[in-house]
Design an enzyme around this catalytic site. Sequence first.
Site, PDB file in Angstrom:
ATOM      1  N   VAL A   1       2.111  -1.530   2.215  1.00  0.00           N
ATOM      2  CA  VAL A   1       0.801  -1.657   2.242  1.00  0.00           C
ATOM      3  C   VAL A   1       0.263  -2.215   3.787  1.00  0.00           C
ATOM      4  O   VAL A   1      -0.861  -2.430   4.043  1.00  0.00           O
ATOM      5  CB  VAL A   1      -0.118  -2.542   1.225  1.00  0.00           C
ATOM      6  CG1 VAL A   1      -0.076  -2.095  -0.190  1.00  0.00           C
ATOM      7  CG2 VAL A   1       0.449  -4.109   1.251  1.00  0.00           C
TER       8      VAL A   1
ATOM      9  N   HIS B   1       0.410   2.722  -2.204  1.00  0.00           N
ATOM     10  CA  HIS B   1      -0.185   1.567  -2.757  1.00  0.00           C
ATOM     11  C   HIS B   1      -1.203   1.153  -2.196  1.00  0.00           C
ATOM     12  O   HIS B   1      -1.597  -0.054  -2.334  1.00  0.00           O
ATOM     13  CB  HIS B   1       1.139   0.407  -2.986  1.00  0.00           C
ATOM     14  CG  HIS B   1       2.201   1.076  -4.007  1.00  0.00           C
ATOM     15  ND1 HIS B   1       3.415   0.604  -4.062  1.00  0.00           N
ATOM     16  CD2 HIS B   1       2.177   2.059  -5.086  1.00  0.00           C
ATOM     17  CE1 HIS B   1       4.116   1.136  -4.873  1.00  0.00           C
ATOM     18  NE2 HIS B   1       3.391   1.855  -5.610  1.00  0.00           N
TER      19      HIS B   1
ATOM     20  N   CYS C   1     -21.057  -6.646  -0.079  1.00  0.00           N
ATOM     21  CA  CYS C   1     -21.400  -5.177   0.315  1.00  0.00           C
ATOM     22  C   CYS C   1     -22.928  -5.197   0.155  1.00  0.00           C
ATOM     23  O   CYS C   1     -23.825  -5.754  -0.425  1.00  0.00           O
ATOM     24  CB  CYS C   1     -20.740  -4.152  -0.617  1.00  0.00           C
ATOM     25  SG  CYS C   1     -21.220  -2.343  -0.405  1.00  0.00           S
TER      26      CYS C   1
ATOM     27  N   CYS D   1     -24.633  -3.072  -1.330  1.00  0.00           N
ATOM     28  CA  CYS D   1     -25.024  -2.859  -2.661  1.00  0.00           C
ATOM     29  C   CYS D   1     -25.205  -4.042  -3.578  1.00  0.00           C
ATOM     30  O   CYS D   1     -25.572  -3.980  -4.800  1.00  0.00           O
ATOM     31  CB  CYS D   1     -24.168  -1.993  -3.452  1.00  0.00           C
ATOM     32  SG  CYS D   1     -22.372  -2.592  -3.883  1.00  0.00           S
TER      33      CYS D   1
ATOM     34  N   THR E   1      13.875   0.835  -0.237  1.00  0.00           N
ATOM     35  CA  THR E   1      13.053   1.092  -1.512  1.00  0.00           C
ATOM     36  C   THR E   1      14.124   0.665  -2.795  1.00  0.00           C
ATOM     37  O   THR E   1      15.081   1.208  -2.704  1.00  0.00           O
ATOM     38  CB  THR E   1      12.397   2.243  -1.978  1.00  0.00           C
ATOM     39  OG1 THR E   1      11.721   2.154  -3.159  1.00  0.00           O
ATOM     40  CG2 THR E   1      13.283   3.550  -1.962  1.00  0.00           C
ATOM     41  N   SER E   2      13.861  -0.296  -3.735  1.00  0.00           N
ATOM     42  CA  SER E   2      14.720  -0.657  -4.801  1.00  0.00           C
ATOM     43  C   SER E   2      14.768   0.452  -5.986  1.00  0.00           C
ATOM     44  O   SER E   2      15.679   0.523  -6.642  1.00  0.00           O
ATOM     45  CB  SER E   2      14.212  -1.905  -5.647  1.00  0.00           C
ATOM     46  OG  SER E   2      12.796  -1.753  -6.079  1.00  0.00           O
TER      47      SER E   2
ATOM     48  N   PRO F   1      21.178  -1.311   2.319  1.00  0.00           N
ATOM     49  CA  PRO F   1      22.230  -2.061   2.467  1.00  0.00           C
ATOM     50  C   PRO F   1      22.998  -2.114   1.041  1.00  0.00           C
ATOM     51  O   PRO F   1      24.181  -2.546   0.836  1.00  0.00           O
ATOM     52  CB  PRO F   1      21.875  -3.334   2.968  1.00  0.00           C
ATOM     53  CG  PRO F   1      20.394  -3.045   3.745  1.00  0.00           C
ATOM     54  CD  PRO F   1      19.807  -1.933   2.976  1.00  0.00           C
TER      55      PRO F   1
END
Length: 248
Positions: free
Chosen positions: A104, A120, A152, A154, A192-193, A218
């Site tokens: 992210v 994500h 915001c 709104c 990434t796992s 690794p």
Amino acid sequence: MTDAAIAAAVEAVRAADVVTVLTGAGMSAESGVPTFRDVATGVWAKYDPMTVATPEAWEADPALVWAWYQRRRALVQAVQPNAGHHALARWASRADVGVVTQNVDDLHERAGSSDVIHLHGSLFACRCDMCERPHSVAVIDPDGDRLTPPECECGGQVRPGVVWFGEELPHNAFAEATARATGCDVFVLVGTSGVVYPAAGLAHTARDAGATVIEINPQETELSEVCDITIRSTAATALPAIAGTASG
């Protein structure tokens, strides 16, 4: 990292017309961005990420959640893209290399990648929790545990633009990532796992579509058995070695 594995990866990408790269937490960890596991034992030791990264947490205490994400944004801004980020950006500038990320942060963009699919969401793409209007937010590192979110027009509150636990992935982002996985000749997994779905399923999608799957990590992962080539190294080491010799 073995010379044989690097040579096999270089041969595969040189023969490819389209390459898709999926990056995970290990990619940004080399720049100093903690993974959730690191966060639970380090800077954020007194918080369980599950209690500040869910819709329920936002409903219960938006000021706590907002402060936590402001700290994460400040942490990311304090670090720099690593050699792996820069290698990917240079590679994509001369070949059809698409980047899909589970991260992210904005390190890919800051390295020069112009077309990144964020599965994500992004720490820096805030939006209203009612009308969904996007908001640009100044990044600060709060002094205390709570910080009132901006409002915001709104009447709603501005929330982090990330996918929380229990939320669905952005439909358009996942559809684009699936198309990239289906349409590539080589699919590269970086840091990434392989345990977070549906993102991890993209490797299976690519393999089923006939792509050569390369893993840069690794450690052995849940997706290692899906891979045709495994490079036991980090992104900052392996990606420059591959991208620097791949033809454009």
